[in-house]
Design an enzyme around this catalytic site. Structure first.
Site, PDB file in Angstrom:
ATOM      1  N   ASN A  49       0.832  -1.209   0.000  1.00  0.00           N
ATOM      2  CA  ASN A  49       0.000   0.000   0.000  1.00  0.00           C
ATOM      3  C   ASN A  49       0.864   1.255   0.000  1.00  0.00           C
ATOM      4  O   ASN A  49       1.961   1.288   0.573  1.00  0.00           O
ATOM      5  CB  ASN A  49      -1.018   0.008   1.152  1.00  0.00           C
ATOM      6  CG  ASN A  49      -0.405  -0.198   2.522  1.00  0.00           C
ATOM      7  OD1 ASN A  49       0.625  -0.816   2.672  1.00  0.00           O
ATOM      8  ND2 ASN A  49      -1.070   0.336   3.541  1.00  0.00           N
ATOM      9  N   VAL A  50       0.367   2.273  -0.667  1.00  0.00           N
ATOM     10  CA  VAL A  50       1.064   3.555  -0.799  1.00  0.00           C
ATOM     11  C   VAL A  50       0.061   4.661  -0.476  1.00  0.00           C
ATOM     12  O   VAL A  50      -0.876   4.905  -1.258  1.00  0.00           O
ATOM     13  CB  VAL A  50       1.631   3.734  -2.225  1.00  0.00           C
ATOM     14  CG1 VAL A  50       2.318   5.084  -2.349  1.00  0.00           C
ATOM     15  CG2 VAL A  50       2.606   2.612  -2.568  1.00  0.00           C
ATOM     16  N   GLU A  51       0.261   5.264   0.684  1.00  0.00           N
ATOM     17  CA  GLU A  51      -0.704   6.278   1.140  1.00  0.00           C
ATOM     18  C   GLU A  51      -0.338   7.664   0.611  1.00  0.00           C
ATOM     19  O   GLU A  51       0.677   7.840  -0.078  1.00  0.00           O
ATOM     20  CB  GLU A  51      -0.783   6.242   2.668  1.00  0.00           C
ATOM     21  CG  GLU A  51      -1.271   4.871   3.134  1.00  0.00           C
ATOM     22  CD  GLU A  51      -1.509   4.774   4.634  1.00  0.00           C
ATOM     23  OE1 GLU A  51      -1.029   5.636   5.393  1.00  0.00           O
ATOM     24  OE2 GLU A  51      -2.187   3.805   5.032  1.00  0.00           O
ATOM     25  N   GLU A  62      -3.264  -3.956  -3.370  1.00  0.00           N
ATOM     26  CA  GLU A  62      -3.778  -4.672  -4.536  1.00  0.00           C
ATOM     27  C   GLU A  62      -3.680  -3.831  -5.806  1.00  0.00           C
ATOM     28  O   GLU A  62      -3.578  -4.373  -6.915  1.00  0.00           O
ATOM     29  CB  GLU A  62      -5.239  -5.093  -4.297  1.00  0.00           C
ATOM     30  CG  GLU A  62      -5.419  -6.176  -3.235  1.00  0.00           C
ATOM     31  CD  GLU A  62      -5.513  -5.643  -1.808  1.00  0.00           C
ATOM     32  OE1 GLU A  62      -5.109  -4.492  -1.550  1.00  0.00           O
ATOM     33  OE2 GLU A  62      -6.008  -6.383  -0.947  1.00  0.00           O
TER      34      GLU A  62
END
Ligand code: THU
Length: 135
Positions: A49-51, A62
């Site tokens: 995940n990349v916030e 995903e």
């Protein structure tokens, strides 16, 4: 003749998901996520995940996985595992179930805390590409 379905090494998928999790950029939620999937040609792809400071723009792990699927040659998803920061299996969020369904269909096998389940259990009555087919 279609290629044989590759054997699923869940231990390896879990290891690769955990490795990807360590690469996550999650300074806001502090909830790193890693995913790994076996593709129909036998390769393994991963994502994290990349916030974003604009929280709603966060990319789930995903999203990276599906981008990697195409960037590395395409194919169908056969098996999928998602882990949290503690390495525990994590259920993919609703939106990501739809992403996974597009490229793995009802038969995609997903590791959960209850064991392996088909996507048809996680996203029953799925809307998908078949609904748009008009030959
Ligand atoms: N997250 C994923 O990457 N995949 C999921 O399927 C569930 C949630 C991420 C998004 C966000 O960065 C963090 O987990 C907390 O919601």
């Amino acid at each position: 003749m279609s290629a044989p379905t590759p054997a699923i090494d869940w231990q390896l998928l879990t290891t690769r998901a955990n490795e990807a999790m360590t690469k996550a950029y999650a300074p806001y939620s502090k909830f790193p996520v890693g995913v790994a999937a076996l593709v129909s040609d036998g390769r393994i792809i991963t994502g994290c995940n990349v916030e974003n400071a604009s929280y709603g723009l966060t990319l789930c792990a995903e999203c990276g996985l599906i981008s990697e699927l195409f960037a590395s040659g395409g194919g169908r998803l056969i098996a999928f595992a998602c882990v949290d920061g503690a390495g525990a299996y994590l259920a993919p969020c609703g939106r990501c179930r739809q992403l996974l369904f597009e490229h793995g269909g009802n038969e995609l096998l997903v590791m959960t805390t209850d064991g392996v389940v088909p996507m048809s259990d996680l996203l029953p009555w799925a809307f998908g590409p078949g609904h748009l087919a008009h030959e």
